[in-house]
Enzyme design. Sequence first.
Site, PDB file in Angstrom:
ATOM      1  N   HIS A   1       0.812  -1.215   0.000  1.00  0.00           N
ATOM      2  CA  HIS A   1       0.000   0.000   0.000  1.00  0.00           C
ATOM      3  C   HIS A   1       0.838   1.254   0.000  1.00  0.00           C
ATOM      4  O   HIS A   1       0.519   2.245  -0.658  1.00  0.00           O
ATOM      5  CB  HIS A   1      -0.896   0.027   1.240  1.00  0.00           C
ATOM      6  CG  HIS A   1      -2.227  -0.574   0.974  1.00  0.00           C
ATOM      7  ND1 HIS A   1      -3.013  -0.148  -0.069  1.00  0.00           N
ATOM      8  CD2 HIS A   1      -2.898  -1.552   1.573  1.00  0.00           C
ATOM      9  CE1 HIS A   1      -4.111  -0.850  -0.088  1.00  0.00           C
ATOM     10  NE2 HIS A   1      -4.071  -1.723   0.901  1.00  0.00           N
TER      11      HIS A   1
ATOM     12  N   GLU B   1       2.077 -17.811 -23.156  1.00  0.00           N
ATOM     13  CA  GLU B   1       2.923 -17.707 -21.962  1.00  0.00           C
ATOM     14  C   GLU B   1       3.538 -19.056 -21.590  1.00  0.00           C
ATOM     15  O   GLU B   1       4.205 -19.188 -20.584  1.00  0.00           O
ATOM     16  CB  GLU B   1       2.144 -17.094 -20.786  1.00  0.00           C
ATOM     17  CG  GLU B   1       0.788 -17.692 -20.545  1.00  0.00           C
ATOM     18  CD  GLU B   1      -0.063 -16.899 -19.546  1.00  0.00           C
ATOM     19  OE1 GLU B   1       0.463 -16.035 -18.831  1.00  0.00           O
ATOM     20  OE2 GLU B   1      -1.272 -17.183 -19.477  1.00  0.00           O
TER      21      GLU B   1
ATOM     22  N   ASP C   1       5.162 -15.001 -17.370  1.00  0.00           N
ATOM     23  CA  ASP C   1       5.132 -16.463 -17.284  1.00  0.00           C
ATOM     24  C   ASP C   1       6.004 -17.117 -18.342  1.00  0.00           C
ATOM     25  O   ASP C   1       6.689 -18.091 -18.077  1.00  0.00           O
ATOM     26  CB  ASP C   1       3.689 -16.979 -17.401  1.00  0.00           C
ATOM     27  CG  ASP C   1       2.970 -16.899 -16.066  1.00  0.00           C
ATOM     28  OD1 ASP C   1       3.605 -17.190 -15.031  1.00  0.00           O
ATOM     29  OD2 ASP C   1       1.785 -16.528 -16.046  1.00  0.00           O
TER      30      ASP C   1
ATOM     31  N   CYS D   1       1.404  -8.396 -23.141  1.00  0.00           N
ATOM     32  CA  CYS D   1       0.862  -7.741 -21.953  1.00  0.00           C
ATOM     33  C   CYS D   1       1.682  -8.069 -20.706  1.00  0.00           C
ATOM     34  O   CYS D   1       1.330  -7.680 -19.607  1.00  0.00           O
ATOM     35  CB  CYS D   1      -0.607  -8.113 -21.757  1.00  0.00           C
ATOM     36  SG  CYS D   1      -0.853  -9.884 -21.593  1.00  0.00           S
TER      37      CYS D   1
HETATM   38  C1  PEP Z   1       2.159 -12.731 -17.866  1.00  0.00           C
HETATM   39  O1  PEP Z   1       2.307 -13.898 -17.497  1.00  0.00           O
HETATM   40  O2  PEP Z   1       3.055 -12.088 -18.450  1.00  0.00           O
HETATM   41  C2  PEP Z   1       0.899 -12.013 -17.611  1.00  0.00           C
HETATM   42  C3  PEP Z   1       0.643 -10.858 -18.176  1.00  0.00           C
HETATM   43  O3  PEP Z   1       0.032 -12.595 -16.761  1.00  0.00           O
HETATM   44  P1  PEP Z   1       0.179 -12.576 -15.160  1.00  0.00           P
HETATM   45  O4  PEP Z   1       1.326 -11.652 -14.830  1.00  0.00           O
HETATM   46  O5  PEP Z   1      -1.117 -12.112 -14.666  1.00  0.00           O
HETATM   47  O6  PEP Z   1       0.479 -14.002 -14.899  1.00  0.00           O
HETATM   48 MG    MG Z   2       0.594 -15.071 -16.794  1.00  0.00          MG
END
Ligand code: PEP
Ligand code: MG
Length: 572
Positions: free
Chosen positions: A190, A431, A455, A502
């Site tokens: 936080h 991933e 991942d 992402c």
């Molecule tokens: C990732 O694995 O890069 C991803 C965007 O998903 P998370 O970080 O939520 O596992």
């Molecule tokens: Mg992921």
Amino acid sequence: MSNKIKGIGASNGIAVAKVYILDEQPIVIPTTKAKDVQSELDLINSSINKAKKDLESLQAIAKEKLGEEKAAIFEAHASILQDPAMAEEFVALIKEQNYNASRAIDEVAKKYIEMFGAMEDVYFRERAADIKDVTERLIRYVLKMPVLDLASINDEVIIVAEDLTPSQTAQLNPNYVKGFACNVGGRTSHAAIMARSLEIPAVLGLKTILSSVKENDILAIDGSTGEVELNPSDKLVWEKKAKKFAQEKVELEQFKNKKTITKDGFDKFILEGNIGSPKDVAAVIENGGEGVGLFRSEFLYMDNDHFPTEEEQFEAYKQVVVDMNGKMTVIRTLDIGGDKKLSYFEFPEEMNPFLGYRAIRFTMDRKDIFKDQIRALLRASAFGPVGIMFPMIATIDEFVGAKKFTLACKAELEKEGVKVGSDLQIGMMVEIPAAAINAENFAKHADFFSVGTNDLIQYSMAADRMSENVTYLYQPFNPSILRLLKMTIDGAHKHGKWAGMCGEMAGEPEAVPLLMGLGLDAYSMSATSITKARSIMAKLTLSETQELAKKAIECETSSEVLELVNQLMSTK
Ligand code: PEP
Ligand code: MG
């Protein structure tokens, strides 16, 4: 300590100022028995009232400085104070075991802190800090100890503390508090989140900072890199850093409303934001995001005490789609399991939960739960362009199965006369290395890919992303990762599909030139990274990034790749 140490950069910015040592008098809990049960109970009640008043005024201060949502933390604190289960436990200890009031609170608090602290999920672990914050305030009142008032600081300082509680952070006046440095904490605590809202530079997780400083020391902190220097030998270096940061901030401001375009006029790259809840959309829009590239829907499930119903989910997804006003929203279906747990559902014990029953493996096994989500997503797609994205896809059968299930739900809705959008895409996260390697075949079935590098890197390197002992293996620039990215992007393009990313890598400034060169179409990142990425794209021509990517793929190591990127960027 050496006068330079490194912690976790938790809130960007540079600060150099006198230290303010926040070393509260430690609480010592007396073990004396309660003499009079009723007076101990009265003491608890009056202390609760005092603490409640504090929280009300803290909430008002925070609301003014941080906005309604951030201030809600104090409402959560007030509800901990009013929690009937906890209160019953205080009373029982006082009545049945003659505990004095402070000991009773301490005992109960410890139990809850331990319980939350032992949870695997970072979110719940951090809630232990909230309980500690509230109950310590209560105990200080019970023991008639002073409760520190940071709002009264009126000198330019950097606060040095073991930890800063949310209530302490909310009291900070950025006009005087130039930054803070703490022994504990990380980017998602936080204190870090609030520091970023207040735009106060912060470095956390420094372990030994509190014992290393003394009154009148000068501290210099870099909230981006996590570097800290005590009594800096060369003040000029820090002044330069601060100037550079301030300049860059002003420069980046203008990129909020600019088009995403390369130096040579290529304007097909898209910069988007990652969100965890509908309220995060505001920051994406404010920073000039051209879409939402990842809505992590699991937070809807985790911040709940039941599987959210179709209706509850529909409302949340619809809100995001409506707020994005015609821009693409990619919503990932439930990615639960691994490190993400639900308080109301027991996952089977597994040796390696990250490699186990999670994400698509779980939802396709529990279609009763999955159906509510898919129907909600399909209904939300009637309000604007939506991408439904499946996480942790390893095989073609998994993707095709999930897509088929989605289309069956769509047919069912249409039969019921419920509207589903025409601008709907069904895609997948890449991933798992198996998916990247087989991307060309996946692209025959999927409308788009989004690479989850967090991942993908952990699985490629066989390095647990939660383990601080193997963080050196998080190597987004390793040529083996670049090769997987190339396969993914080329695979998508071969079948006329788009490829996005992402994972955290998409927002890393050194990664952007490489990703451009590899032909990545959509870059989804935390909202505050968007302007920086846009400014980098504006400095580069497509052909020079393509040349860079070509050379990088042929490198042997991550450092060789980084050197190539830095060489190119140093000419800009
Ligand atoms: C990732 O694995 O890069 C991803 C965007 O998903 P998370 O970080 O939520 O596992
Ligand atoms: Mg992921």
